[in-house]
Design a protein around this motif. Sequence first.
Motif, PDB file in Angstrom:
ATOM      1  N   GLU A  98     160.488  86.727  11.742  1.00 57.42           N
ATOM      2  CA  GLU A  98     161.029  87.285  10.506  1.00 57.42           C
ATOM      3  C   GLU A  98     162.172  88.245  10.780  1.00 57.42           C
ATOM      4  O   GLU A  98     162.179  88.948  11.779  1.00 57.42           O
ATOM      5  N   LYS A  99     163.098  88.275   9.847  1.00 56.45           N
ATOM      6  CA  LYS A  99     164.183  89.249   9.937  1.00 56.45           C
ATOM      7  C   LYS A  99     163.650  90.605   9.526  1.00 56.45           C
ATOM      8  O   LYS A  99     162.849  90.707   8.592  1.00 56.45           O
ATOM      9  N   ASN A 101     163.093  94.049   7.754  1.00 62.01           N
ATOM     10  CA  ASN A 101     163.373  94.558   6.422  1.00 62.01           C
ATOM     11  C   ASN A 101     163.902  95.976   6.554  1.00 62.01           C
ATOM     12  O   ASN A 101     163.308  96.806   7.221  1.00 62.01           O
ATOM     13  N   ASN A 102     165.001  96.283   5.920  1.00 63.13           N
ATOM     14  CA  ASN A 102     165.640  97.599   6.069  1.00 63.13           C
ATOM     15  C   ASN A 102     165.050  98.675   5.172  1.00 63.13           C
ATOM     16  O   ASN A 102     165.495  99.796   5.206  1.00 63.13           O
ATOM     17  N   THR A 103     164.066  98.355   4.366  1.00 63.86           N
ATOM     18  CA  THR A 103     163.461  99.365   3.513  1.00 63.86           C
ATOM     19  C   THR A 103     162.420 100.142   4.285  1.00 63.86           C
ATOM     20  O   THR A 103     161.666  99.583   5.071  1.00 63.86           O
TER      21      THR A 103
END
Length: 104
Positions: A98-99, A101-103
Amino acid sequence: MPFYDELVSLIRPELLILMPVLCFLGYLIKNKTTIASNNIPFILLGCSVFLTAVWMLGQTPITGFAQAMTLLFSILVQGSLVSAASVFAHQLYKQAKEKPNNTP
């Protein structure tokens, strides 16, 4: 991955071959059937216990009730550990793929 290494160290070495077999079986179930994804780990658990029982019953002569109960316990524990390690390895693979997540 120290937890994964500890988990795998508890599994009999001759049963480790079941891990890729279960991963492949899970892939087939997910992609070729209409079975819900949340049921796949339970199906893999049943398959793992069955395959572990086949191997262990073929390798161990049973001479008494106590030995039969010990063997049954070993089958259940080893089958559960193999399926848990297989599902855990698949989840590690999915998470690594998975990429991020920036949150926060």
